[in-house]
Design a protein around this motif. Sequence first.
Motif, PDB file in Angstrom:
ATOM      1  N   PHE A 158       1.057  -1.317   0.036  1.00 57.93           N
ATOM      2  CA  PHE A 158       0.044  -0.041   0.189  1.00 57.93           C
ATOM      3  C   PHE A 158       0.740   0.995   0.021  1.00 57.93           C
ATOM      4  O   PHE A 158       1.960   1.154   0.514  1.00 57.93           O
ATOM      5  N   MET A 171      -2.392   0.651  -4.200  1.00 55.88           N
ATOM      6  CA  MET A 171      -2.301  -0.782  -3.649  1.00 55.88           C
ATOM      7  C   MET A 171      -1.670  -1.634  -4.887  1.00 55.88           C
ATOM      8  O   MET A 171      -2.264  -1.529  -5.978  1.00 55.88           O
ATOM      9  N   LEU A 187      -8.849  -2.462  -1.324  1.00 55.74           N
ATOM     10  CA  LEU A 187      -8.537  -1.237  -1.369  1.00 55.74           C
ATOM     11  C   LEU A 187      -9.500  -0.377  -0.771  1.00 55.74           C
ATOM     12  O   LEU A 187      -9.547   0.697  -0.052  1.00 55.74           O
TER      13      LEU A 187
END
Length: 211
Positions: A158, A171, A187
């Motif tokens: 991330f 991500m 996400l």
Amino acid sequence: RELFFALRDWNRQQAPQRPLRRLSQMIPLNMRNLNHDGIPATNVLAGWCCNRDLREFEDPEQLLQSIHDEGVFLRSSRLPALIVLALELLHHVPGLIGWLIKRPRSVSTVVFSNVGDPWRVVWNDWPTTADDYPIFGNITVREVNSASPLQSGNQAGFTVWHIGDALRVAMRCNPQIFSLEDANELLDMFVARIVALAEGHTAERRSQAAA
């Protein structure tokens, strides 16, 4: 903290029969000091493995404070710099670093990188348009994207960064493990927690101002 909760909820949803005990985030740290003026941050990086037992999630405020305190200690003590020194020593053993790199061993659940403001380095050194977009020769930069590299054994990375008053989240997932739909769902779970946190703080400030 919000990523910890998103990972916990994701794992409970995907594998309820396999309860987790611990989660870990590998966080790259910029270890530059005044002696590294002009050297890119990527040249003086160390890693912080932020590990937490799921029992600590029962008190979100205490969890947040513990993460903050640990981060402050690591930066002030420069303890992660020992990793860089250890790599320098290992470099003198022929073939050892290459052998370690090839071993598919995971030391964290995910990688989490906070890039900060990538535009900061160009505001004062480059011309800009009337809308304050940096100009590089014949190119006008209007957008910046980012993605974390995946270390061996990690399945997701991330990245967060901000431009002006906008926070961006990205991500990168191992496509052999995550489908596109799975990646988008994870996400979205992380982003939803950030949005809820921001909205909660905004409502709190408004109520304080009204009082």
